[in-house]
Design an enzyme around this catalytic site. Structure first.
Site, mmCIF file in Angstrom:
data_model
loop_
_atom_site.group_PDB
_atom_site.id
_atom_site.type_symbol
_atom_site.label_atom_id
_atom_site.label_comp_id
_atom_site.label_asym_id
_atom_site.label_seq_id
_atom_site.Cartn_x
_atom_site.Cartn_y
_atom_site.Cartn_z
ATOM 1 N N LYS A 13 0.820 -1.216 0.000
ATOM 2 C CA LYS A 13 0.000 0.000 0.000
ATOM 3 C C LYS A 13 0.857 1.271 0.000
ATOM 4 C CE LYS A 13 -1.935 -1.055 3.920
ATOM 5 N NZ LYS A 13 -1.524 -2.389 4.407
ATOM 6 N N ARG A 87 -9.429 0.632 9.091
ATOM 7 C CA ARG A 87 -9.016 -0.732 9.411
ATOM 8 C C ARG A 87 -10.057 -1.474 10.213
ATOM 9 N NH1 ARG A 87 -3.165 0.278 9.033
ATOM 10 N NH2 ARG A 87 -2.018 -1.662 9.212
ATOM 11 N N ARG A 126 12.154 -5.835 4.563
ATOM 12 C CA ARG A 126 11.857 -4.432 4.264
ATOM 13 C C ARG A 126 12.731 -3.453 5.035
ATOM 14 N NH1 ARG A 126 5.694 -2.463 4.675
ATOM 15 N NH2 ARG A 126 5.806 -2.992 6.879
ATOM 16 N N ARG A 160 11.520 -1.184 10.573
ATOM 17 C CA ARG A 160 10.451 -0.869 11.520
ATOM 18 C C ARG A 160 10.462 -1.819 12.712
ATOM 19 N NH1 ARG A 160 4.995 -0.217 8.090
ATOM 20 N NH2 ARG A 160 4.275 -1.377 9.890
ATOM 21 N N ARG A 171 -0.226 -8.751 13.439
ATOM 22 C CA ARG A 171 -0.818 -7.792 12.497
ATOM 23 C C ARG A 171 -1.726 -8.513 11.512
ATOM 24 N NH1 ARG A 171 4.730 -5.566 10.834
ATOM 25 N NH2 ARG A 171 3.750 -4.388 9.163
HETATM 26 P P1 ADP Z 1 1.196 -2.205 7.811
HETATM 27 O O1 ADP Z 1 0.113 -2.018 6.800
HETATM 28 O O2 ADP Z 1 2.492 -2.614 7.210
HETATM 29 O O3 ADP Z 1 0.815 -3.099 8.961
HETATM 30 P P2 ADP Z 1 0.963 0.543 8.846
HETATM 31 O O4 ADP Z 1 2.134 1.427 8.748
HETATM 32 O O5 ADP Z 1 -0.225 0.887 8.068
HETATM 33 O O6 ADP Z 1 1.565 -0.859 8.490
HETATM 34 O O7 ADP Z 1 0.509 0.402 10.391
HETATM 35 C C1 ADP Z 1 1.408 0.089 11.440
HETATM 36 C C2 ADP Z 1 0.668 -0.022 12.780
HETATM 37 O O8 ADP Z 1 0.043 1.231 13.109
HETATM 38 C C3 ADP Z 1 -0.479 -1.029 12.829
HETATM 39 O O9 ADP Z 1 -0.027 -2.333 13.080
HETATM 40 C C4 ADP Z 1 -1.325 -0.454 13.982
HETATM 41 O O10 ADP Z 1 -0.746 -0.722 15.249
HETATM 42 C C5 ADP Z 1 -1.218 1.046 13.749
HETATM 43 N N1 ADP Z 1 -2.287 1.555 12.858
HETATM 44 C C6 ADP Z 1 -2.105 2.124 11.634
HETATM 45 N N2 ADP Z 1 -3.273 2.483 11.092
HETATM 46 C C7 ADP Z 1 -4.241 2.123 11.986
HETATM 47 C C8 ADP Z 1 -5.662 2.196 12.006
HETATM 48 N N3 ADP Z 1 -6.342 2.733 10.970
HETATM 49 N N4 ADP Z 1 -6.326 1.713 13.093
HETATM 50 C C9 ADP Z 1 -5.662 1.202 14.124
HETATM 51 N N5 ADP Z 1 -4.321 1.066 14.166
HETATM 52 C C10 ADP Z 1 -3.610 1.531 13.114
#
Ligand code: ADP
Ligand code: ZN
Length: 214
Positions: A13, A87, A126, A160, A171
């Site tokens: 994404k 999410r 990554r 990360r 996740r």
């Molecule tokens: P990825 O898609 O690789 O898991 P992101 O960078 O989108 O990574 O998100 C990393 C973390 O940030 C998630 O695992 C969660 O803890 C938090 N997070 C991000 N966006 C949301 C969301 N919309 N709702 C709840 N937690 C979120």
């Protein structure tokens, strides 16, 4: 045009969002990036979410809805890309209301499909440019041989805190339990398009372009 990029962790994404920012003048709203910024700034919010994120759990809906709400009043010619938001179904409803209140529409939801085995190897391979956020991958997009970011020439790269196998499993679990229901939600609204996220980066770019231009 305003779109959502939807898909499990590691589905690409962020990489695709950055491309759309460059080519279509869109604004990327990544809740993951916003939360990581809060974490590195050492703010109260950052302290609150750091452990939750490192475990691979979702942070609470009200926090991320608040973050997105603050940004939606900015103007943009190309529109917004929601990356990693919504999410949960509650976040999807909240986004609906936020967009309505600003007289914005949602034009497409693009689900990036990948198989779970690919995710583990992608994510553990990554790394990210510490300065500009360009994403690299040991397998698909290795670090430049001269050790300098292609985008900003910085030579500092980070991994990360949640890109390890344990956090990734959590996740993925959160994705299937809480996020995957919104696929059906947007399908029912007639907004869902699916692209194969397993191809090369440029192939996925084409597939997304095709969706956006139709
Ligand atoms: P990825 O898609 O690789 O898991 P992101 O960078 O989108 O990574 O998100 C990393 C973390 O940030 C998630 O695992 C969660 O803890 C938090 N997070 C991000 N966006 C949301 C969301 N919309 N709702 C709840 N937690 C979120
Ligand atoms: Zn860089």
């Amino acid at each position: 045009m305003n779109i959502i990029l939807l898909g499990p962790p590691g589905s690409g994404k962020g990489t695709q969002a950055r491309h759309l920012v460059e080519t279509r003048n869109m604004v990327q709203l990544s809740t993951g990036d916003m939360l990581r910024d809060a974490k590195s700034s050492g703010s109260e919010l950052g302290k609150k979410v750091a452990a939750v994120m490192a475990r691979g759990d979702l942070v609470t809906d009200d926090i991320v809805i608040g973050l997105i709400g603050e940004r939606l009043s900015q103007t943009t010619a190309g529109g917004f890309i929601f990356d990693g938001f919504p999410r949960t179904l509650a976040q999807a409803d909240a986004l609906d209301n936020l967009l309505k209140s600003q007289s914005h529409d949602l034009d497409a939801v693009i689900e990036m499909r990948v198989d779970d085995d690919a995710l583990v190897s992608r994510i553990t391979a990554r790394s990210t440019c510490a300065k500009c956020g360009e994403v690299y991958n040991d397998i698909t997009k290795p670090l430049p041989v001269d050790g300098k970011c292609v985008n900003c020439a910085s030579d500092e790269f980070t991994r990360r805190a949640d890109d390890n196998e344990d956090s990734l499993r959590q996740r993925l679990m959160e994705y299937y339990k809480k996020t995957s229901p919104i696929i059906g939600y947007y399908y029912a609204k007639g907004l869902l398009d699916q692209v194969d996220g397993l191809g090369a980066i440029y192939e996925v770019q084409w597939a997304i372009s095709e969706v956006l231009d139709k």
